[in-house]
Design a protein around this motif. Structure first.
Motif, PDB file in Angstrom:
ATOM      1  N   LYS A   1       6.236   5.544   7.406  1.00 40.20           N
ATOM      2  CA  LYS A   1       5.107   6.459   7.290  1.00 40.20           C
ATOM      3  C   LYS A   1       5.602   7.899   7.139  1.00 40.20           C
ATOM      4  O   LYS A   1       5.047   8.679   6.369  1.00 40.20           O
ATOM      5  CB  LYS A   1       4.197   6.344   8.516  1.00 40.20           C
ATOM      6  CG  LYS A   1       2.996   7.290   8.449  1.00 40.20           C
ATOM      7  CD  LYS A   1       2.082   7.155   9.639  1.00 40.20           C
ATOM      8  CE  LYS A   1       0.936   8.171   9.569  1.00 40.20           C
ATOM      9  NZ  LYS A   1       0.022   8.064  10.719  1.00 40.20           N
TER      10      LYS A   1
ATOM     11  N   ASP B   1       0.640  -3.202  16.136  1.00 41.60           N
ATOM     12  CA  ASP B   1       0.010  -3.997  17.196  1.00 41.60           C
ATOM     13  C   ASP B   1       0.724  -5.335  17.371  1.00 41.60           C
ATOM     14  O   ASP B   1       0.946  -5.786  18.502  1.00 41.60           O
ATOM     15  CB  ASP B   1      -1.472  -4.231  16.875  1.00 41.60           C
ATOM     16  CG  ASP B   1      -2.307  -2.966  17.022  1.00 41.60           C
ATOM     17  OD1 ASP B   1      -1.799  -1.999  17.640  1.00 41.60           O
ATOM     18  OD2 ASP B   1      -3.440  -2.935  16.519  1.00 41.60           O
TER      19      ASP B   1
ATOM     20  N   GLU C   1      -2.633   3.083   6.484  1.00 44.44           N
ATOM     21  CA  GLU C   1      -2.827   3.277   7.919  1.00 44.44           C
ATOM     22  C   GLU C   1      -3.311   1.979   8.583  1.00 44.44           C
ATOM     23  O   GLU C   1      -2.875   1.633   9.690  1.00 44.44           O
ATOM     24  CB  GLU C   1      -3.839   4.399   8.166  1.00 44.44           C
ATOM     25  CG  GLU C   1      -3.391   5.786   7.715  1.00 44.44           C
ATOM     26  CD  GLU C   1      -2.321   6.380   8.623  1.00 44.44           C
ATOM     27  OE1 GLU C   1      -1.985   5.734   9.648  1.00 44.44           O
ATOM     28  OE2 GLU C   1      -1.826   7.475   8.314  1.00 44.44           O
ATOM     29  N   LYS C   2      -4.211   1.256   7.912  1.00 43.78           N
ATOM     30  CA  LYS C   2      -4.720   0.006   8.469  1.00 43.78           C
ATOM     31  C   LYS C   2      -3.610  -1.035   8.563  1.00 43.78           C
ATOM     32  O   LYS C   2      -3.458  -1.721   9.589  1.00 43.78           O
ATOM     33  CB  LYS C   2      -5.863  -0.512   7.592  1.00 43.78           C
ATOM     34  CG  LYS C   2      -6.503  -1.784   8.131  1.00 43.78           C
ATOM     35  CD  LYS C   2      -7.667  -2.214   7.253  1.00 43.78           C
ATOM     36  CE  LYS C   2      -8.300  -3.500   7.782  1.00 43.78           C
ATOM     37  NZ  LYS C   2      -9.426  -3.939   6.927  1.00 43.78           N
ATOM     38  N   ALA C   3      -2.799  -1.168   7.495  1.00 37.64           N
ATOM     39  CA  ALA C   3      -1.685  -2.120   7.517  1.00 37.64           C
ATOM     40  C   ALA C   3      -0.651  -1.735   8.568  1.00 37.64           C
ATOM     41  O   ALA C   3      -0.059  -2.595   9.225  1.00 37.64           O
ATOM     42  CB  ALA C   3      -1.039  -2.190   6.136  1.00 37.64           C
TER      43      ALA C   3
ATOM     44  N   LYS D   1      -1.246  -0.157  11.420  1.00 40.99           N
ATOM     45  CA  LYS D   1      -1.793  -0.504  12.749  1.00 40.99           C
ATOM     46  C   LYS D   1      -1.622  -1.991  13.029  1.00 40.99           C
ATOM     47  O   LYS D   1      -1.239  -2.393  14.142  1.00 40.99           O
ATOM     48  CB  LYS D   1      -3.267  -0.107  12.835  1.00 40.99           C
ATOM     49  CG  LYS D   1      -3.869  -0.328  14.221  1.00 40.99           C
ATOM     50  CD  LYS D   1      -5.312   0.110  14.271  1.00 40.99           C
ATOM     51  CE  LYS D   1      -5.858   0.047  15.701  1.00 40.99           C
ATOM     52  NZ  LYS D   1      -5.678  -1.278  16.311  1.00 40.99           N
ATOM     53  N   ASN D   2      -1.900  -2.840  12.020  1.00 42.10           N
ATOM     54  CA  ASN D   2      -1.732  -4.285  12.206  1.00 42.10           C
ATOM     55  C   ASN D   2      -0.283  -4.628  12.537  1.00 42.10           C
ATOM     56  O   ASN D   2      -0.002  -5.439  13.424  1.00 42.10           O
ATOM     57  CB  ASN D   2      -2.172  -5.033  10.950  1.00 42.10           C
ATOM     58  CG  ASN D   2      -3.667  -4.924  10.712  1.00 42.10           C
ATOM     59  OD1 ASN D   2      -4.441  -4.693  11.647  1.00 42.10           O
ATOM     60  ND2 ASN D   2      -4.095  -5.078   9.470  1.00 42.10           N
TER      61      ASN D   2
ATOM     62  N   HIS E   1       0.829  -1.212   0.000  1.00 44.94           N
ATOM     63  CA  HIS E   1       0.000   0.000   0.000  1.00 44.94           C
ATOM     64  C   HIS E   1       0.860   1.258   0.000  1.00 44.94           C
ATOM     65  O   HIS E   1       0.411   2.314  -0.456  1.00 44.94           O
ATOM     66  CB  HIS E   1      -0.932  -0.017   1.209  1.00 44.94           C
ATOM     67  CG  HIS E   1      -1.914  -1.150   1.196  1.00 44.94           C
ATOM     68  ND1 HIS E   1      -2.850  -1.322   0.194  1.00 44.94           N
ATOM     69  CD2 HIS E   1      -2.076  -2.209   2.051  1.00 44.94           C
ATOM     70  CE1 HIS E   1      -3.565  -2.402   0.439  1.00 44.94           C
ATOM     71  NE2 HIS E   1      -3.117  -2.965   1.545  1.00 44.94           N
TER      72      HIS E   1
ATOM     73  N   ARG F   1      -3.559   5.774   1.128  1.00 42.51           N
ATOM     74  CA  ARG F   1      -3.351   6.210   2.514  1.00 42.51           C
ATOM     75  C   ARG F   1      -4.232   5.449   3.511  1.00 42.51           C
ATOM     76  O   ARG F   1      -3.721   4.981   4.542  1.00 42.51           O
ATOM     77  CB  ARG F   1      -3.583   7.721   2.607  1.00 42.51           C
ATOM     78  CG  ARG F   1      -3.369   8.320   4.003  1.00 42.51           C
ATOM     79  CD  ARG F   1      -1.927   8.265   4.416  1.00 42.51           C
ATOM     80  NE  ARG F   1      -1.703   8.859   5.734  1.00 42.51           N
ATOM     81  CZ  ARG F   1      -1.397  10.139   5.936  1.00 42.51           C
ATOM     82  NH1 ARG F   1      -1.255  10.968   4.913  1.00 42.51           N
ATOM     83  NH2 ARG F   1      -1.192  10.603   7.150  1.00 42.51           N
ATOM     84  N   PRO F   2      -5.557   5.301   3.282  1.00 42.87           N
ATOM     85  CA  PRO F   2      -6.367   4.562   4.268  1.00 42.87           C
ATOM     86  C   PRO F   2      -5.884   3.124   4.470  1.00 42.87           C
ATOM     87  O   PRO F   2      -5.774   2.650   5.600  1.00 42.87           O
ATOM     88  CB  PRO F   2      -7.782   4.627   3.682  1.00 42.87           C
ATOM     89  CG  PRO F   2      -7.770   5.843   2.797  1.00 42.87           C
ATOM     90  CD  PRO F   2      -6.392   5.887   2.213  1.00 42.87           C
ATOM     91  N   ALA F   3      -5.608   2.421   3.356  1.00 42.73           N
ATOM     92  CA  ALA F   3      -5.127   1.045   3.479  1.00 42.73           C
ATOM     93  C   ALA F   3      -3.759   0.996   4.139  1.00 42.73           C
ATOM     94  O   ALA F   3      -3.447   0.074   4.899  1.00 42.73           O
ATOM     95  CB  ALA F   3      -5.072   0.397   2.095  1.00 42.73           C
TER      96      ALA F   3
END
Length: 736
Positions: free
Chosen positions: A125, A107, A99-101, A103-104, A89, A95-97
């Motif tokens: 980032k 975490d 941010e999700k990747a 976070k995964n 991504h 950008r949205p995808a």
């Protein structure tokens, strides 16, 4: 993302401890001979996924890797698997995808204890945001690293924050700030990360010094990086920088000695991966230097077309034309290089002004919000007054109800007495003798009944009185509390209003000053540049030189103004960390004098008088001390047309402190203005160039170093400024 609870970290610690025990048991079953120290069964899958990271096939391979890593309980391989969708991504600019990747990945890094992948994602980032041109967002996101990392004791995170800050400043062409950030990363890594490969930091510092034509420093940091390099890729990149520095320093034999090794390393680094534009440009730059040494100028000129960016190509073209004796073309290339760098500088200035305007707009919105809050508070005050009126009405109704209850009690008493009298008259009519006896009994009963009624009435009255007093006190207490809260709220609102007005005045003054100070040098640069372009052939060499000098002077003034704005922002934010290290005092003084000697008026002598020995050092931030000395010397030169300017270093003038003083024979400072010259935007002569921020910045630096800066009121030969810094007990005696 940045805030995790203590319970989560305890859970992570237990999971990490369990993982360590499990890995100890499973180590004989799963050998780890690959660079990433994951299971050898999983390493080939990761290599395939990483090579295909820009494709859907790479995502599918990453899913396979993650599932198998879960089955084998290989936590590091799980983190590596999650880097593939993040990179996918990243390259797709989703950008949205992204941010999700991210976070995964982060975490999972916190869950498994592999913190380096948390900051790997954060670092990339920052690069993504910079590639989008959002410098302010990148800087804001980077400034969160140290706070979050220090809170959770992540040394690698603090190191990564300094490194990211250096990348941002280098991309913005703020080379001095980039070197400072990289030096902070280097110092922190050496102290807290003994196993970390810091060779990449040495490479970044050498890149900065090569960009600023400080080839000696570039070679020095390159040599240091080569000594500690653990990565072959970093080692080969450092070797390329070494060859560049050697050629530009004129050390051709050493260049030829390292040239073949650098080319071989270039092939190794790029054999299994796509060659990016920067590495290709560096490869052609080395070949260009080799062609010049061999005298193959035709081939060298062809190679120049493959070198980027254009400013670097112009710089190398100037080297080429000087080599073949075409000095006119060389000068033209240097002129083009200057204008290219000028465009980049103006772009950085424009970005800084845009960021400043954004902050001012945010302040304006905050002021409007405060006005709205004030109006809401006034409405709440009106509602409180209505509530008080309603409470008063309820109290009156309670009093009326109490009076009615008393009247009813009296009526009941009268009615009862009447009935008793009627009964007594009836008994009297039946028997005269018996009536007397019964009358006596009735009288006794009546008295007893009256006593009981009186007792009941008294109890009722006391109860109602108690209820009334309690309600009155409770309402009075509420009213007192409400009035106190109201007065406190009104006081806070007036304070907030005053602060908002002061902020608005400061904003207006700042914009007026900056607009004037930026417009003046820009007008001079544009005007002289236009004259040189339009009338260059009609002007003499002396006129051209004078105009070029004026352009350079105004460019330096504009750069100084931007640096002052950045410096005062950094110091006020509290994010700047003083780099305390041993510094030679006399060397600092001489460097400051060398920096400003070209600005002094003709006939003015620059002198130095030191009471300490040549080997005397003090533990301080050398860059900031030199900044203060240069500022004081520059102010003295502006106001001194004849006589001398003397820089003095003393341990005796203020015992226990190291004192620098700058005395001149200029126009001096009137006593009535001595107290205000350290304020922002204050200048004795508003027609002279300068932002009026210099002495204010110096005062902030002096306070951060544990000292102060002030003017000698008893000095009458001109002006004399004193700057003190703290020293340790071991340094208080001079070594002279």
């Amino acid at each position: 993302m940045w805030n995790k609870t203590t319970t989560i970290y305890k859970h992570i610690a237990l999971r990490a401890l369990s993982a360590m025990v499990w890995c100890t048991i499973a180590l004989p079953l799963h050998a780890q001979t690959n660079p990433y120290k994951i299971s050898d069964k999983l390493y080939p899958i990761y290599v395939r996924a990483h090579q295909a990271r820009r494709t859907q096939q790479g995502l599918r391979t990453a899913d396979t890797l993650y599932n198998k890593a879960l089955a084998l309980n290989d936590k590091k391989a799980q983190c590596l698997a999650l880097t593939i969708p993040f990179l996918y991504h990243y390259y797709k600019e989703d950008r949205p995808a992204l941010e999700k990747a991210l976070k995964n990945l982060q975490d999972k890094a916190l869950q498994t204890g592999y913190i380096q992948y948390y900051y790997y994602g954060a670092n990339n980032k920052v690069n993504y945001i910079m590639n989008q041109g959002n410098w302010s967002e990148a800087l804001h996101y980077t400034n969160q690293f140290p706070d979050y990392a220090k809170k959770n004791k992540h040394n690698y995170g603090i190191y990564t924050g300094y490194r990211c800050l250096g990348q941002i400043q280098l991309q913005r062409h703020a080379t001095r700030q980039a070197v400072q950030a990289y030096l902070q990363a280097l110092d922190y890594g050496q102290r807290h990360l003994p196993d970390q490969d810091l060779a990449a930091i040495y490479r970044h510092i050498s890149d900065c010094y090569l960009a600023t034509e400080n080839y000696g420093e570039a070679l020095d940091y390159t040599e240091k990086g080569l000594k500690i390099s653990k990565s072959q890729q970093t080692h080969n990149t450092l070797l390329v920088n070494k060859c560049r520095a050697l050629f530009l320093l004129g050390r051709k034999d050493e260049f030829l000695k390292n040239y073949e090794q650098a080319l071989k390393g270039y092939g190794q680094v790029n054999s299994n991966q796509a060659k990016d534009a920067k590495s290709i440009s560096l490869f052609h730059e080395l070949r260009f230097f080799k062609m010049l040494i061999d005298g193959n100028y035709t081939e060298a000129e062809k190679i120049l077309e493959n070198i980027s960016p254009l400013a670097q190509q112009m710089k190398l073209r100037a080297v080429y034309y000087n080599r073949i004796g075409d000095f006119k073309q060389a000068q033209e290339c240097l002129r083009k290089q200057y204008y290219l760098y000028k465009e980049m500088t103006e772009k950085v200035s424009e970005d800084a002004l845009n960021e400043m305007n954004a902050r001012l707009n945010n302040q304006r919105l905050e002021n409007e919000k405060q006005q709205t809050d004030l109006q809401n508070t006034q409405l709440e005050l009106a509602n409180t007054q209505l509530t008080l009126k309603n409470s008063s009405l309820e109290l009156g109704q309670a009093k009326a109800a109490e009076h009615l209850a008393r009247l009813n009690a009296d009526n009941y008493k009268l009615s009862f007495d009447n009935k008793k009298l009627e009964a007594r008259q009836l008994h009297d009519s039946l028997a005269a003798q018996k009536a007397k006896r019964e009358a006596q009994e009735k009288d006794m009963k009546t008295r007893n009944m009256l006593l009981r009624i009186l007792l009941i009435v008294a109890v009722i009255i006391i109860t109602l009185t108690f209820i009334y007093v309690y309600n009155v006190r409770r309402i009075a207490k509420k009213l007192k509390h409400s009035n106190h809260h109201l007065r406190q709220t009104i006081s806070e609102l007036f304070i907030a209003k005053d602060k908002a007005q002061q902020a608005d005045q400061m904003k207006t003054m700042f914009i007026q000053n900056m607009s004037h100070e930026i417009r003046t040098p820009l007008n001079a640069i544009v005007g002289f540049s236009q004259v040189l372009v339009e009338m260059g052939n009609d002007l003499g060499e002396e006129d051209k030189k004078e105009m070029s000098d004026s352009i350079m002077t105004n460019s330096e003034l504009l750069t100084t103004l931007i640096n002052d704005i950045l410096d005062i922002t950094s110091l006020e934010s509290g994010k700047y960390v003083m780099m305390m290290e041993p510094a030679n005092v006399n060397k600092l003084c001489r460097e400051a004098l060398d920096t400003v000697k070209h600005r002094k008026a003709q006939g003015v002598d620059l002198l130095m008088d030191s009471e300490v020995g040549e080997d005397y050092t003090v533990n301080t931030d050398a860059l900031r001390v030199k900044q203060v000395l240069i500022n004081l010397l520059t102010n003295a030169e502006k106001n001194t047309n004849h006589g001398s300017i003397t820089l003095t270093c003393s341990l005796q003038e203020n015992p226990g402190m190291l004192t620098f003083s700058v005395a001149d024979t200029g126009i001096g400072v009137p006593k009535e203005k001595m107290a205000e010259i350290f304020e922002r935007f204050k200048k004795l002569d508003r027609y002279k160039q300068g932002s009026g921020l210099g002495l204010s910045i110096c005062q902030m630096i002096a306070e951060r170093l544990g000292g102060r800066i002030y003017i000698d009121e008893n000095y009458t030969g001109g002006a004399r400024f004193l700057f003190t810094i703290q020293i340790s007990d071991k340094q208080r005696r001079p070594t002279k």
